[in-house]
Structures are given as C-alpha cells and as structure tokens.
Scaffold this motif. Structure first.
Motif, mmCIF file in Angstrom:
data_model
loop_
_atom_site.group_PDB
_atom_site.id
_atom_site.type_symbol
_atom_site.label_atom_id
_atom_site.label_comp_id
_atom_site.label_asym_id
_atom_site.label_seq_id
_atom_site.Cartn_x
_atom_site.Cartn_y
_atom_site.Cartn_z
ATOM 1 N N GLN A 40 0.801 -1.224 0.000
ATOM 2 C CA GLN A 40 0.000 0.000 0.000
ATOM 3 C C GLN A 40 0.837 1.279 0.000
ATOM 4 O O GLN A 40 0.363 2.340 -0.401
ATOM 5 N N GLN A 41 2.086 1.193 0.391
ATOM 6 C CA GLN A 41 2.959 2.364 0.387
ATOM 7 C C GLN A 41 3.212 2.879 -1.026
ATOM 8 O O GLN A 41 3.682 4.007 -1.195
ATOM 9 N N GLY A 44 0.197 6.639 -4.939
ATOM 10 C CA GLY A 44 0.720 7.970 -5.186
ATOM 11 C C GLY A 44 2.015 7.987 -5.973
ATOM 12 O O GLY A 44 2.471 9.042 -6.403
ATOM 13 N N GLN A 45 2.627 6.816 -6.186
ATOM 14 C CA GLN A 45 3.871 6.742 -6.944
ATOM 15 C C GLN A 45 3.580 6.580 -8.430
ATOM 16 O O GLN A 45 2.566 6.020 -8.832
ATOM 17 N N LEU A 46 4.505 7.030 -9.256
ATOM 18 C CA LEU A 46 4.401 6.902 -10.699
ATOM 19 C C LEU A 46 4.720 5.465 -11.114
ATOM 20 O O LEU A 46 5.699 4.876 -10.637
ATOM 21 N N LEU A 47 3.891 4.913 -11.970
ATOM 22 C CA LEU A 47 4.055 3.536 -12.425
ATOM 23 C C LEU A 47 5.322 3.385 -13.261
ATOM 24 O O LEU A 47 5.642 4.241 -14.077
ATOM 25 N N ILE A 86 -4.459 2.736 -11.891
ATOM 26 C CA ILE A 86 -3.722 3.983 -12.083
ATOM 27 C C ILE A 86 -4.642 5.065 -12.641
ATOM 28 O O ILE A 86 -5.707 4.763 -13.170
ATOM 29 N N ASP A 87 -4.194 6.312 -12.549
ATOM 30 C CA ASP A 87 -4.953 7.413 -13.138
ATOM 31 C C ASP A 87 -4.384 7.728 -14.527
ATOM 32 O O ASP A 87 -3.488 7.023 -15.013
ATOM 33 N N ILE A 92 -0.248 5.527 -9.318
ATOM 34 C CA ILE A 92 -0.973 4.428 -8.676
ATOM 35 C C ILE A 92 -1.991 4.987 -7.693
ATOM 36 O O ILE A 92 -1.649 5.752 -6.788
ATOM 37 N N GLU A 93 -3.255 4.579 -7.876
ATOM 38 C CA GLU A 93 -4.336 5.012 -7.007
ATOM 39 C C GLU A 93 -4.785 3.919 -6.038
ATOM 40 O O GLU A 93 -5.179 4.211 -4.927
ATOM 41 N N ARG A 94 -4.722 2.667 -6.479
ATOM 42 C CA ARG A 94 -5.258 1.572 -5.660
ATOM 43 C C ARG A 94 -4.503 0.274 -5.975
ATOM 44 O O ARG A 94 -4.160 0.019 -7.115
ATOM 45 N N LEU A 95 -4.267 -0.522 -4.961
ATOM 46 C CA LEU A 95 -3.642 -1.836 -5.110
ATOM 47 C C LEU A 95 -4.521 -2.839 -4.387
ATOM 48 O O LEU A 95 -4.862 -2.638 -3.224
#
Length: 98
Positions: A40-41, A44-47, A86-87, A92-95
């Motif tokens: 979950q960390q 907010g990170q770029l794929l 992802i958006d 990354i929005e959700r895992l």
C-alpha cells in the motif's frame, strides 16, 4: 501513447509469468496468494516496470494487472493476481488482489 505503454507493460509482465515449465513449482503456486496489504505504500507513486515487478514480489502475486481509467477488464477473481489501478498520469491510485 498511455494506453500503448500500459498494454506493453501488462503484456510483458504476463508473458514473463507464463513461462514456468509445468510442475516446476507445483503445489507452491497452487497455494500462493496475493497480499496487497504489503504494498500500500506505493499509492501515489508513478508507475514503472521496475516498480510493478517490485510490488509483484512484495505482494507474493503470481500475476499482475495494470488497470487504467475507462479500461475494460475481466471480472473473474484470481487470488494470485495483484491489480494496480492507475490514473491518466500513470500514478498508482489503488492496489488490491483478485
């Protein structure tokens, strides 16, 4: 361009996972399931390809599926698959597993 890069990334990951010879891991794969709580960390990170591979390993997932907004996806549940939502900017929005 975004859809093409996502398609290539997803295809590359799935092809890499499909290459195991029959019986090479046997019962281990049958019992292996994904645990999204361990990754979950990454929200907010770029794929990136490297990040996807790292998340797959950390979650213990056999497969990975990257889902972009408005992209069609099958509805079958697979406890061995990590889904990465992802958006439009590939953040990354959700895992989740399944």
């Amino acid at each position: 361009m975004l859809k093409l890069s996502l398609a290539l990334l997803t295809t590359a990951l799935l092809v890499g996972c499909a290459g195991s010879p029959p019986g090479s891991q046997g019962a281990v794969d049958a019992e292996r399931s994904c645990d999204a709580s361990t990754v979950q960390q990454a929200r907010g990170q770029l794929l990136s390809r490297e990040l996807v591979e790292q998340l797959q390993q950390q979650a213990g997932a056999k497969l990975v599926r990257v889902l972009a907004p408005h992209e069609a996806a099958t509805l079958e549940y697979n406890p061995q698959r990590l889904n990465i939502d992802i958006d439009d900017a590939e953040v990354i929005e959700r895992l989740r597993c399944g």
